[in-house]
Design an enzyme around this catalytic site. Structure first.
Site, short mmCIF file in Angstrom:
data_model
loop_
_atom_site.label_atom_id
_atom_site.label_comp_id
_atom_site.label_asym_id
_atom_site.label_seq_id
_atom_site.Cartn_x
_atom_site.Cartn_y
_atom_site.Cartn_z
N ASP A 1 -9.09 -6.26 -4.37
CA ASP A 1 -8.68 -4.98 -3.80
C ASP A 1 -9.25 -3.87 -4.68
OD1 ASP A 1 -7.39 -2.71 -2.89
OD2 ASP A 1 -5.38 -3.57 -2.94
N SER B 1 0.84 -1.20 0.00
CA SER B 1 0.00 0.00 0.00
C SER B 1 0.88 1.26 0.00
CB SER B 1 -0.93 -0.07 1.23
OG SER B 1 -1.92 0.90 1.15
N HIS C 1 -8.20 -5.02 -0.03
CA HIS C 1 -6.89 -4.41 0.18
C HIS C 1 -6.14 -5.06 1.34
CE1 HIS C 1 -3.94 -1.29 -0.31
NE2 HIS C 1 -4.09 -0.84 0.91
#
Lengths: 386, 204
Positions: free
Chosen positions: A316, A151, A349
């Site tokens: 995601d 991320s 995610h």
């Protein structure tokens, strides 16, 4: 697999001012970090792990007397794990502006003698990387075997490969994106507005008032959390399950998902700093290395020298596989060595933090390859090809 | 060839590899465990990428030091710019694709040359099976009709036609026997694997 066991954070003070992308600078600052494993004689086995929004330098292991204080990537990093600390010297570093020890908004501003609060300069991913590079210098690491992050951490790994191309052997970019979409920024701004409009925020000076903008933080966390999960995952975990089995015809908690999100929000508001949340969401919004190249990501990555592993997760929707493919495409255009895995995982995610045998096999194999270069077990023909 | 690593290179791959010029930029579509690219990289100093959809194959490619991109070939080759590769390999993958014509057009877009192989449906045991009223099950087509991943059945003659249509010129066509050796006499009868070397047609 033996656990990594008890770990403890270290800190390093830097008295040389750090110029920031905004034009401001930090006169001096402290970085808190943890290390796992041993640095080898020629300092060639160091791996930097960069953290995302809510996390810290505490990547693996637990603190003395707190067996539940497991690091956020403990399933990935440790002896015999995918990132094997029996081989690699792994560093986790807390970024500037955070609320977990490195210099941040709740620390004293030397210019005023009061906490920085909202006056803490807005820092960018690139600023963090420059600060991390100074820590690497101080630890005697001129080149990392690998830099890895998920991320927002993946953005830092990417930024390293562009800002310090000769200092990164391998770059592992997981569940990340070359820039936030309008939708991503929109979610971040809703979170920021929740904090900024909380009466307890006091323009960032809530420390002096002895309060915390708890409601703002709760809502910020709730909205963030929604974007970390997939629709399927939520349906699976909560569905339309009711707490009591009956509609309450009120505005309390009817559905399990409400209960879950409120619990997450409450927990978060106890330990996370509101100014840090504002700051880090801005760092996310601003990250866009292609911006100074007319939006051409391939051009932005043209100076990189690292080899890359990019991983995305099918469900995601925060940083969808399409975003990772943009990175891959730009690297392919530059003829970089790059492998890309798209893991068909249901967890949205958050999948990058979870145990998935396919995901772990990809990362483990990648690090085994990195290790073969370090310990010299590659044949000369293969070295030439690699 | 470094025998320790490549003694096991499948016979058909070994035959096909000799068509790839040393130092070429190669794209291997449906690269599997990366054996072919590994060989081309180490022994012929080629560079390039493999494309593979199977989760289990990705770590094996990485383990070999092959750059692999996990993707469904049906999604096309938008990842790659025009003329990016000297040679595009599509070996024993085409028959599993829905959009065969689309991928062939993409292959001719991104590569100067292509090498395409697929099981030859006109191989004589297949013809015999059909004459006996059964779908063929053989070494090159080892599946029953109801569980085969092969969506397309083509013969050497069939493919020549389509190649022409998508703008690829046939440079060479070889039929290989199951043991990977080429057939010279009656190839469309006696070869189980059809292998084409193709080049993008230059506009007249």
């Amino acid at each position: 697999m033996k656990p990594i066991g008890v770990v403890s954070p270290k800190s390093m003070h830097f008295s040389q001012a750090l110029p920031l992308q905004s034009g401001a600078s930090l006169a001096d600052y402290t970085l808190v970090y943890e290390t796992y494993g041993q640095l080898n004689a020629d300092h060639s086995n160091a791996v930097l792990v960069c953290h995302a929004l809510n996390a810290s330098h505490h990547v693996a292991g637990y603190y003395e007397g707190q067996p539940k204080s497991l690091g956020w990537w403990d399933n990935m990093v440790g002896p015999g794990k995918a990132l094997d600390t029996d081989r690699f010297f792994v560093i986790g570093v807390n970024n500037l502006g955070s609320c977990f020890g490195s210099t941040g908004p709740m620390h004293t501003n030397p210019a005023t003698g009061k906490p920085y609060g909202a006056d803490f300069p807005v820092v960018t991913v690139e600023d963090w990387v420059h600060a991390q590079a100074r820590l690497a210098d101080a630890l005697g690491i001129s080149r990392f075997a690998a830099i890895m992050g998920g991320s927002l951490g993946g953005m830092q790994a990417m930024a390293w490969s562009m800002l310090y191309p000769t200092r990164v052997g391998h770059c592992l970019v997981i569940a990340s994106t070359p820039k936030l979409s309008a939708q991503n920024i929109a979610f971040n701004d809703v979170a920021r507005q929740a904090i900024l409009t909380d009466p307890d925020y006091h323009a960032g000076d809530f420390y002096a008032h002895g309060v915390v903008p708890r409601n703002g933080l709760r809502v910020a966390r709730m909205i963030g959390h929604i974007t970390y999960l997939s629709d399927d995952d939520m349906a699976e975990k909560f569905g339309r399950d009711l707490r009591t089995g009956e509609y309450q015809f009120g505005y309390g908690i009817d559905f399990e998902i409400e209960s879950y999100l409120r619990y997450q929000g409450d927990k978060f508001s106890e330990y996370f700093d509101a100014n840090t949340y504002l700051l880090i969401t801005k760092a996310l919004d601003y990250f866009d290395p292609a911006r100074q190249f007319n939006g051409d990501l391939a051009l932005a990555l043209a100076g990189t020298q690292a080899q890359f592993l990019v991983v995305s997760f099918s469900t995601d929707w925060r940083f969808a596989p399409e975003r990772s493919r943009e990175i891959v495409q730009a690297l392919v255009q530059n003829n970089r060595k790059i492998s890309y895995a798209e893991i068909d995982a249901p967890h949205g995610h958050d999948a990058f933090l979870l145990e998935d045998p396919r995901y772990m096999a990809v990362v483990r194999t990648y690090y085994e390859k990195v290790w073969q270069h370090i310990d010299g077990s590659l044949t000369t023909e293969r070295k030439a090809a690699a | 060839m470094s025998a320790d690593h490549f003694a096991g290179l499948r016979a058909d791959l070994a035959f096909i590899a000799h068509w790839v010029a040393p130092g070429s930029r190669v794209l291997d579509l449906g690269c599997g465990d990366g054996a072919m690219l590994d060989y081309l990289q180490v022994d012929k100093h080629c560079t390039g990428y493999g494309v593979e959809i199977d989760d289990a194959k990705i770590p094996r490619c990485i383990q070999r030091g092959v750059s692999v991109i996990q993707q469904d070939l049906e999604a096309g080759l938008a990842m790659f710019v025009d003329g990016a590769f000297d040679s595009v390999l599509c070996l024993s993958a085409l028959q599993m694709m829905r959009n065969v014509e689309g991928i062939l057009r993409d292959i001719s877009r991104v590569g100067a040359e292509a090498i395409v192989s697929f099981p030859n449906f006109a191989h004589w045991p297949h013809r015999v099976a059909l004459l006996r009223g059964r779908m063929p099950v053989s070494e090159s087509l080892p599946y029953d009709w109801y569980d085969t991943p092969n969506l397309r059945c083509a013969t050497i003659r069939d493919f020549e036609e389509l190649a022409q249509e998508v703008g690829l010129e046939v440079l060479e066509c070889v039929a290989l026997k199951d043991d990977g050796t080429p057939v010279t006499f009656l190839p469309n009868w006696r070869g189980s694997l059809a292998v084409f070397r193709l080049r993008k047609k230059t506009p007249a």
